[in-house]
Design an enzyme around this catalytic site. Structure first.
Site, PDB file in Angstrom:
ATOM      1  CE1 TYR A  28      -2.984  -3.022   0.446  1.00 47.81           C
ATOM      2  CE2 TYR A  28      -3.118  -2.738   2.796  1.00 47.81           C
ATOM      3  CZ  TYR A  28      -3.479  -3.316   1.348  1.00 47.81           C
ATOM      4  OH  TYR A  28      -4.424  -4.527   1.572  1.00 47.81           O
ATOM      5  CG  HIS A  83      -0.723  -8.774   0.335  1.00 45.75           C
ATOM      6  ND1 HIS A  83      -0.302  -7.534   0.338  1.00 45.75           N
ATOM      7  CD2 HIS A  83      -2.113  -9.044  -0.035  1.00 45.75           C
ATOM      8  CE1 HIS A  83      -1.284  -6.553  -0.068  1.00 45.75           C
ATOM      9  NE2 HIS A  83      -2.266  -7.613  -0.234  1.00 45.75           N
TER      10      HIS A  83
END
Length: 315
Positions: A54, A138
Site C-alpha cells: 500500500y 498477501h
C-alpha cells in the site's frame, strides 16, 4: 443469494483498512491520514490492517506514526508479506499499481522464508513496532506452491518464536483461502470482496470450513471497492469499472434499502458482520469524514423486512 437477518450490534466489529493511506488512486495528505486514524480510534475501532504494497510502505509509516501515541496493548495491527520492496532508481510514479506515490521501490514477489523475514523486518521498522499482532501471506494466487511450501511454514515459525501473534492469508478469492483453512494451522484469513451483498462466493465453502475449524475470518471490501458505497455508472467493482448489469443490481439494492429507511452502505456492512465466523469487517477510509460515516452506518439497525424483501428478489 443467502440473506439472513443480521443485527450489526451483535455482529463483528469494524476494523480500519489502511490501503487508502498509501495514496490509493489519489493523494491523501499527512494530516488527513492522521485524522482518519484518530476518528477510527474515537469510534472504538482497535484493529488496523496495512501492507508494504500500500503506497510502497507509505501506509505502514503513516499508520505507525498515528498509533505511536496510543497504548500498545489497546490495539491490534496486521501487515502482510509476499511482496518485498526493493529500492529502484527508475523514477516515475506508482499509479500503474494503483498508488499515487513516487516509484522509489519496486515490488518483488517473495514467499521464501528469508524473504518473509526481511519483508517483516522492514515493515516493523516502518511501523515503529517491535512486533505485530497478525501477519498475512498477501495475494499468493499465482504463487501457491511457494506459499504453502515455504511461506506458511516460515510464518508458523515466526509465530512459535513469538515474533508475531497470529498468522494467516489475505486474498481476493475464497478458494485458496479455504485450502489454507483446511490444510494449515492458520489463525485467521482475510477475504476481500467475496462475502458481500453482490458476491457471496465465500459462503459455499470458506465460511463453513472456518466455522468448523475455529478459524477467524476478516472480511475486506464490504463495498466491493466502491459499487456498494455509491452505485452509479462508472463506479468501481473489484478495482475496475463495474459492468452495467452489476450497476443495475446495486441500484436495485439501494432502492430497496432506501424504501426501508436505511442506506445501502449500512446494509452492506451489517451483512458482512453477521456471519458467526466473521470476527471483523475492514472499511477503507481516506478521511475522518469517511470514518464517521462508516461508523454511523454500522450502528444503524437494519429492519428485518429489508432482509425479507432481499430474499424474495429474483437471483
Amino acid at each position: 443469494m443467502d440473506f439472513g437477518e443480521p443485527a450489526p450490534q451483535a455482529g463483528a466489529p469494524l476494523g480500519f483498512g489502511a490501503a487508502a493511506l498509501g495514496n490509493l488512486y489519489t493523494e491523501v495528505t499527512e494530516g488527513q491520514a492522521y485524522e482518519a486514524i484518530a476518528a477510527a480510534w474515537e469510534h472504538g475501532i482497535r484493529y488496523f490492517d496495512t501492507a508494504p504494497h500500500y503506497g510502497l510502505g507509505l501506509s505502514e509509516r503513516r499508520l505507525g506514526a498515528a498509533l505511536r501515541e496510543r497504548p500498545r496493548e489497546e490495539y491490534t495491527v496486521s501487515t502482510k508479506v509476499g511482496r518485498r520492496l526493493v529500492p529502484s532508481e527508475e523514477g516515475g510514479g506508482d499509479l500503474a499499481h494503483g498508488f499515487a506515490v513516487p516509484a522509489t521501490h519496486r515490488r518483488v514477489w517473495d514467499f521464501t522464508a528469508d524473504g518473509i523475514r526481511r519483508t517483516l523486518d522492514a515493515s516493523l521498522e516502518r511501523l515503529g513496532l517491535d512486533r505485530v499482532d497478525l501477519v498475512y501471506l498477501h495475494d499468493p494466487d499465482d504463487h501457491a506452491e511457494e506459499a504453502f511450501r515455504e511461506g506458511y511454514p516460515a510464518l508458523e515459525k515466526l509465530r512459535s518464536e513469538g515474533v508475531v501473534g497470529a498468522i494467516g492469508a489475505g486474498m481476493n478469492q475464497a478458494e485458496m483461502l479455504t485450502r489454507f483453512v483446511r490444510d494449515t494451522d492458520v489463525d485467521v484469513v482475510l477475504c476481500a470482496g467475496r462475502y458481500t451483498l453482490l458476491d457471496q462466493s465465500a459462503l459455499s465453502e470458506l465460511l463453513p470450513a472456518a466455522e468448523e475449524r475455529g478459524v477467524s475470518v476478516v472480511i475486506g471490501g464490504p463495498f466491493n471497492s466502491g459499487l456498494l458505497a455509491d452505485p452509479r455508472p462508472g463506479a468501481t467493482y473489484n478495482y475496475a469499472q463495474a459492468p452495467e448489469e452489476l450497476v443495475a443490481r446495486a441500484l436495485r439494492l439501494k432502492e430497496i434499502a432506501e424504501r426501508h429507511g436505511i442506506t445501502l452502505r449500512a446494509a452492506a456492512l451489517a451483512f458482512c458482520a453477521a456471519h458467526p465466523a466473521v470476527t471483523s469487517v475492514l472499511v477503507g477510509a481516506r478521511s475522518a469524514a469517511e470514518v464517521h460515516d462508516c461508523a454511523e452506518q454500522f450502528a444503524t439497525p437494519i429492519p428485518p423486512a429489508f432482509w425479507q424483501e432481499l430474499r424474495e428478489q429474483p437471483s
